[in-house]
Design an enzyme around this catalytic site. Structure first.
Site, PDB file in Angstrom:
ATOM      1  N   ASN A  75      13.261 -14.162  -2.874  1.00 17.25           N
ATOM      2  CA  ASN A  75      12.934 -13.992  -1.459  1.00 17.25           C
ATOM      3  C   ASN A  75      14.161 -14.386  -0.634  1.00 17.25           C
ATOM      4  O   ASN A  75      14.971 -15.193  -1.077  1.00 17.25           O
ATOM      5  CB  ASN A  75      11.735 -14.877  -1.069  1.00 17.25           C
ATOM      6  CG  ASN A  75      11.022 -14.400   0.181  1.00 17.25           C
ATOM      7  OD1 ASN A  75      11.625 -14.242   1.241  1.00 17.25           O
ATOM      8  ND2 ASN A  75       9.723 -14.159   0.069  1.00 17.25           N
ATOM      9  N   CYS A 116     -20.312  15.041   4.682  1.00 17.61           N
ATOM     10  CA  CYS A 116     -21.437  14.433   5.400  1.00 17.61           C
ATOM     11  C   CYS A 116     -21.163  14.172   6.875  1.00 17.61           C
ATOM     12  O   CYS A 116     -22.038  13.679   7.585  1.00 17.61           O
ATOM     13  CB  CYS A 116     -21.848  13.126   4.701  1.00 17.61           C
ATOM     14  SG  CYS A 116     -20.724  11.763   5.047  1.00 17.61           S
ATOM     15  N   CYS A 174     -20.289   8.394   2.679  1.00 19.50           N
ATOM     16  CA  CYS A 174     -20.619   8.854   1.327  1.00 19.50           C
ATOM     17  C   CYS A 174     -19.571   8.466   0.294  1.00 19.50           C
ATOM     18  O   CYS A 174     -19.714   8.784  -0.881  1.00 19.50           O
ATOM     19  CB  CYS A 174     -20.881  10.364   1.310  1.00 19.50           C
ATOM     20  SG  CYS A 174     -19.382  11.353   1.466  1.00 19.50           S
ATOM     21  N   HIS A 217      -4.422  -4.349  -2.403  1.00 17.34           N
ATOM     22  CA  HIS A 217      -4.825  -4.036  -1.027  1.00 17.34           C
ATOM     23  C   HIS A 217      -4.955  -2.538  -0.765  1.00 17.34           C
ATOM     24  O   HIS A 217      -4.872  -2.093   0.375  1.00 17.34           O
ATOM     25  CB  HIS A 217      -3.842  -4.675  -0.021  1.00 17.34           C
ATOM     26  CG  HIS A 217      -3.915  -6.171   0.001  1.00 17.34           C
ATOM     27  ND1 HIS A 217      -2.900  -6.971   0.492  1.00 17.34           N
ATOM     28  CD2 HIS A 217      -4.897  -7.023  -0.405  1.00 17.34           C
ATOM     29  CE1 HIS A 217      -3.252  -8.246   0.385  1.00 17.34           C
ATOM     30  NE2 HIS A 217      -4.453  -8.313  -0.167  1.00 17.34           N
ATOM     31  N   VAL A 256       0.839  -1.209   0.000  1.00 13.46           N
ATOM     32  CA  VAL A 256       0.000   0.000   0.000  1.00 13.46           C
ATOM     33  C   VAL A 256       0.871   1.254   0.000  1.00 13.46           C
ATOM     34  O   VAL A 256       0.373   2.364   0.155  1.00 13.46           O
ATOM     35  CB  VAL A 256      -0.946   0.001   1.241  1.00 13.46           C
ATOM     36  CG1 VAL A 256      -1.896  -1.187   1.202  1.00 13.46           C
ATOM     37  CG2 VAL A 256      -0.157   0.009   2.562  1.00 13.46           C
TER      38      VAL A 256
HETATM   39  C1  BJW Z   1      12.338 -10.162   1.407  1.00  6.52           C
HETATM   40  C2  BJW Z   1      13.184  -9.159   1.818  1.00  6.52           C
HETATM   41  C3  BJW Z   1      14.039  -8.655   0.852  1.00  6.52           C
HETATM   42  C4  BJW Z   1      11.998  -9.648   3.495  1.00  6.52           C
HETATM   43  N1  BJW Z   1      14.027  -9.160  -0.382  1.00  6.52           N
HETATM   44  N2  BJW Z   1      12.327 -10.656   0.179  1.00  6.52           N
HETATM   45  C5  BJW Z   1      -8.346 -18.979   2.551  1.00  6.52           C
HETATM   46  C6  BJW Z   1      -8.753 -18.513   1.308  1.00  6.52           C
HETATM   47  C7  BJW Z   1      -9.144 -17.177   1.135  1.00  6.52           C
HETATM   48  C8  BJW Z   1      -9.129 -16.282   2.201  1.00  6.52           C
HETATM   49  C9  BJW Z   1      -8.710 -16.762   3.439  1.00  6.52           C
HETATM   50  C10 BJW Z   1      -8.346 -18.080   3.611  1.00  6.52           C
HETATM   51  N3  BJW Z   1      -8.024 -18.235   4.914  1.00  6.52           N
HETATM   52  C11 BJW Z   1      -8.173 -17.049   5.535  1.00  6.52           C
HETATM   53  C12 BJW Z   1      -8.596 -16.130   4.661  1.00  6.52           C
HETATM   54  C13 BJW Z   1      -8.856 -14.711   4.974  1.00  6.52           C
HETATM   55  C14 BJW Z   1      -7.696 -13.773   4.868  1.00  6.52           C
HETATM   56  C15 BJW Z   1      -6.348 -14.503   4.752  1.00  6.52           C
HETATM   57  O1  BJW Z   1      -5.828 -14.747   3.681  1.00  6.52           O
HETATM   58  N4  BJW Z   1      -5.742 -14.837   5.876  1.00  6.52           N
HETATM   59  C16 BJW Z   1      -4.477 -15.578   5.896  1.00  6.52           C
HETATM   60  C17 BJW Z   1      -3.467 -14.785   6.715  1.00  6.52           C
HETATM   61  C18 BJW Z   1      -4.719 -16.934   6.435  1.00  6.52           C
HETATM   62  N5  BJW Z   1      -7.902 -12.922   3.734  1.00  6.52           N
HETATM   63  C19 BJW Z   1      -8.695 -11.846   3.797  1.00  6.52           C
HETATM   64  O2  BJW Z   1      -9.304 -11.556   4.807  1.00  6.52           O
HETATM   65  C20 BJW Z   1      -8.811 -11.025   2.532  1.00  6.52           C
HETATM   66  N6  BJW Z   1     -10.161 -10.848   2.171  1.00  6.52           N
HETATM   67  C21 BJW Z   1     -10.968 -11.859   1.859  1.00  6.52           C
HETATM   68  O3  BJW Z   1     -10.599 -13.025   1.890  1.00  6.52           O
HETATM   69  O4  BJW Z   1     -12.215 -11.468   1.458  1.00  6.52           O
HETATM   70  C22 BJW Z   1     -13.173 -12.476   1.143  1.00  6.52           C
HETATM   71  C23 BJW Z   1     -14.146 -12.593   2.263  1.00  6.52           C
HETATM   72  C24 BJW Z   1     -14.817 -11.476   2.706  1.00  6.52           C
HETATM   73  C25 BJW Z   1     -15.721 -11.602   3.742  1.00  6.52           C
HETATM   74  C26 BJW Z   1     -15.912 -12.839   4.336  1.00  6.52           C
HETATM   75  C27 BJW Z   1     -15.204 -13.945   3.896  1.00  6.52           C
HETATM   76  C28 BJW Z   1     -14.309 -13.820   2.831  1.00  6.52           C
HETATM   77  C29 BJW Z   1      -8.253  -9.621   2.749  1.00  6.52           C
HETATM   78  C30 BJW Z   1      -6.793  -9.641   3.052  1.00  6.52           C
HETATM   79  C31 BJW Z   1      -6.300  -8.235   3.349  1.00  6.52           C
HETATM   80  C32 BJW Z   1      -4.837  -8.227   3.812  1.00  6.52           C
HETATM   81  N7  BJW Z   1      -4.545  -6.949   4.358  1.00  6.52           N
HETATM   82  C33 BJW Z   1      -3.175  -6.646   4.761  1.00  6.52           C
HETATM   83  C34 BJW Z   1      -3.149  -5.234   5.394  1.00  6.52           C
HETATM   84  C35 BJW Z   1      -3.278  -4.165   4.317  1.00  6.52           C
HETATM   85  C36 BJW Z   1      -3.340  -2.792   4.872  1.00  6.52           C
HETATM   86  C37 BJW Z   1      -2.090  -2.371   5.612  1.00  6.52           C
HETATM   87  O5  BJW Z   1      -0.976  -2.402   5.072  1.00  6.52           O
HETATM   88  O6  BJW Z   1      -2.235  -1.981   6.762  1.00  6.52           O
HETATM   89  O7  BJW Z   1      -2.307  -6.699   3.630  1.00  6.52           O
HETATM   90  S1  BJW Z   1      -2.477  -7.857   5.860  1.00  6.52           S
HETATM   91  C38 BJW Z   1      -0.862  -7.814   5.177  1.00  6.52           C
HETATM   92  O8  BJW Z   1      -0.539  -9.083   4.559  1.00  6.52           O
HETATM   93  C39 BJW Z   1      -0.926  -6.795   4.036  1.00  6.52           C
HETATM   94  C40 BJW Z   1      -0.096  -7.453   2.982  1.00  6.52           C
HETATM   95  O9  BJW Z   1      -0.388  -6.918   1.715  1.00  6.52           O
HETATM   96  C41 BJW Z   1      -0.444  -8.902   3.143  1.00  6.52           C
HETATM   97  C42 BJW Z   1       0.581  -9.850   2.560  1.00  6.52           C
HETATM   98  O10 BJW Z   1       1.793  -9.771   3.225  1.00  6.52           O
HETATM   99  P1  BJW Z   1       3.156  -9.854   2.412  1.00  6.52           P
HETATM  100  O11 BJW Z   1       3.281  -8.711   1.497  1.00  6.52           O
HETATM  101  O12 BJW Z   1       3.309 -11.203   1.822  1.00  6.52           O
HETATM  102  O13 BJW Z   1       4.225  -9.587   3.565  1.00  6.52           O
HETATM  103  P2  BJW Z   1       4.841 -10.623   4.632  1.00  6.52           P
HETATM  104  O14 BJW Z   1       5.363  -9.793   5.745  1.00  6.52           O
HETATM  105  O15 BJW Z   1       3.908 -11.692   4.960  1.00  6.52           O
HETATM  106  O16 BJW Z   1       6.067 -11.286   3.857  1.00  6.52           O
HETATM  107  C43 BJW Z   1       7.252 -10.564   3.522  1.00  6.52           C
HETATM  108  C44 BJW Z   1       8.167 -11.485   2.747  1.00  6.52           C
HETATM  109  O17 BJW Z   1       9.260 -10.734   2.290  1.00  6.52           O
HETATM  110  C45 BJW Z   1       8.726 -12.655   3.573  1.00  6.52           C
HETATM  111  O18 BJW Z   1       8.548 -13.866   2.828  1.00  6.52           O
HETATM  112  C46 BJW Z   1      10.215 -12.308   3.717  1.00  6.52           C
HETATM  113  O19 BJW Z   1      11.045 -13.460   3.732  1.00  6.52           O
HETATM  114  C47 BJW Z   1      10.436 -11.486   2.488  1.00  6.52           C
HETATM  115  N8  BJW Z   1      11.514 -10.506   2.536  1.00  6.52           N
HETATM  116  N9  BJW Z   1      12.911  -8.899   3.186  1.00  6.52           N
HETATM  117  C48 BJW Z   1      13.141 -10.177  -0.656  1.00  6.52           C
HETATM  118  N10 BJW Z   1      14.940  -7.676   1.182  1.00  6.52           N
HETATM  119 ZN    ZN Z   2     -18.890  11.626   3.667  1.00  7.89          ZN
END
Ligand code: BJW
Ligand code: ZN
Length: 246
Positions: free
Chosen positions: A213, A150, A129, A118, A102
Site C-alpha cells: 500500500n 416483469c 424477479c 462486492h 467491482v
Molecule cells: C494504493 C494505490 C496504489 C491507492 N498501490 N495502494 C463493523 C462490522 C461489520 C460491519 C460494519 C461494522 N461497522 C459498520 C459496518 C457496516 C459497513 C462497514 O463496514 N462500514 C465501514 C465503512 C465502517 N459494512 C456493510 O454495510 C457491508 N454489509 C454488511 O455489513 O452487511 C451485514 C449487515 C446487513 C444488514 C444490517 C446489518 C449488517 C457491505 C459493505 C459494502 C461496501 N460497498 C462498497 C461499494 C461497492 C459498490 C461500488 O463500487 O459502487 O464497496 S463501499 C467501497 O468500500 C467499495 C469497496 O469495495 C469498499 C472497500 O474500499 P477499498 O477497496 O478498501 O478502497 P479504499 O478507497 O478505502 O482504499 C484504497 C486503498 O488503496 C488506500 O489504502 C490507498 O492508500 C491505497 N492505494 N493507490 C497500492 N497505486
Molecule cells: Zn424482472
C-alpha cells in the site's frame, strides 16, 4: 522500495497464495479509490450513492453514477499489478484472488480464480424477479431501465452499505484465506467489514500477511510485512526476485 529477502524465501516454499485486493490496485489504471487523497467519498456521499435507501430515494441519479463509472471501467485496462497477480498462477499450485473491487480488471488480466465480495459493475439484475443482465444490455440507458420479463427496476449487481455479501462467495473466501500460506493485502484501506475479516481469517489460519500500500492502514500493525509503494511497481519486483531464485 525495499522487498525483504525473507519474504522471497517464504514465497519459495509456499503452495497456496491469496491476494485480498481493493480499489488501490486499480488506481494505476485510472480508476478512483473511495477513501484517502482524491477518493470518491471525499466529494460524493457514500450513503446517497452506495446504499439501497439512496437508490430508492433517487434511482436515476444513482443509475447515472454507475453508468459513468462503467464507462470509465470500459476505457481502462488492467495494470502491471493485476497482470503480475495473474502471472503468479505460473509459479504456485493455488492462487486465489479475493477482491472487493467491482471493476472486472482481475478477470481481464487473466486471473482464473476470483472471488468477488462486492459484486461486479458489469452486471445488472431485476430487483423483483432477479433476472440477470450483462452490461451491454442497458449501456445507453440514462435512467433506471425496466426488466424485460416483469417490468421491475434494474439495479447494478454490487453490494451496497447495509447489504449482505454473497454468502457462498464470502464463505469460500474465508476458507481459502484460512488455508493459505501467504496472504497479500493489496491497495485496500481494510475498513469495510465483513470483507476486512478475510486477512484476519488468514492470520488465524497461520498465513503470513504481506501488505502492499502507498500508506499505512487499519491492518498494517497486524501484518508480517508491510511494503510501502504502488502495487503496479511492488508486485512485479517481488515476482522478478522470485523468478531469480527459483
Ligand atoms: C494504493 C494505490 C496504489 C491507492 N498501490 N495502494 C463493523 C462490522 C461489520 C460491519 C460494519 C461494522 N461497522 C459498520 C459496518 C457496516 C459497513 C462497514 O463496514 N462500514 C465501514 C465503512 C465502517 N459494512 C456493510 O454495510 C457491508 N454489509 C454488511 O455489513 O452487511 C451485514 C449487515 C446487513 C444488514 C444490517 C446489518 C449488517 C457491505 C459493505 C459494502 C461496501 N460497498 C462498497 C461499494 C461497492 C459498490 C461500488 O463500487 O459502487 O464497496 S463501499 C467501497 O468500500 C467499495 C469497496 O469495495 C469498499 C472497500 O474500499 P477499498 O477497496 O478498501 O478502497 P479504499 O478507497 O478505502 O482504499 C484504497 C486503498 O488503496 C488506500 O489504502 C490507498 O492508500 C491505497 N492505494 N493507490 C497500492 N497505486
Ligand atoms: Zn424482472
Amino acid at each position: 522500495m525495499e522487498i525483504p529477502k525473507t519474504l522471497i524465501e517464504k514465497l519459495k516454499s509456499a503452495k497456496s497464495i491469496i491476494f485480498f485486493t481493493g480499489a488501490g490496485i486499480s488506481a494505476e489504471s485510472g480508476i478512483e479509490t473511495f477513501r484517502g487523497k482524491g477518493g470518491l467519498w471525499n466529494k460524493m456521499s457514500a450513503q446517497e450513492l452506495a446504499s439501497f435507501d439512496g437508490f430508492m430515494k433517487n434511482p436515476d441519479l444513482v443509475w447515472e453514477w454507475y453508468q459513468y463509472r462503467r464507462k470509465i471501467v470500459r476505457e481502462t485496462n488492467p495494470n502491471a499489478g493485476h497482470k503480475t497477480i495473474a502471472d503468479f498462477e505460473k509459479h504456485f499450485d493455488e492462487v486465489t484472488v479475493v477482491t472487493q473491487n467491482v471493476d472486472n480488471l482481475h478477470k481481464r488480466a487473466g486471473s482464473s480464480s476470483i472471488l468477488e465480495l462486492h459484486g461486479n459493475i458489469e452486471r445488472n439484475y431485476c430487483m423483483d424477479c432477479k433476472t440477470f443482465y450483462g452490461v451491454e444490455k442497458f449501456l445507453e440507458s440514462e435512467e433506471v431501465p425496466k426488466c424485460e420479463k416483469c417490468g421491475g427496476m434494474i439495479r447494478p449487481d454490487v453490494v451496497w452499505f447495509g447489504e449482505v455479501l454473497p454468502q457462498d462467495i464470502f464463505a469460500e473466501a474465508e476458507r481459502k484465506a484460512a488455508e493459505s500460506d501467504i496472504c497479500f493485502i493489496v491497495g485496500t484501506s481494510a475498513v469495510v467489514y465483513p470483507a476486512a475479516y478475510i486477512p484476519i481469517a488468514a492470520k488465524r489460519g497461520g498465513s503470513v500477511l504481506v501488505e502492499i500500500n502507498i500508506e499505512p492502514t487499519e491492518i498494517t500493525n497486524q501484518t508480517d510485512y508491510s511494503i510501502k509503494g504502488k502495487s503496479g511497481e511492488v508486485l512485479p519486483e517481488i515476482f522478478k526476485m522470485l523468478k531469480e531464485i527459483t
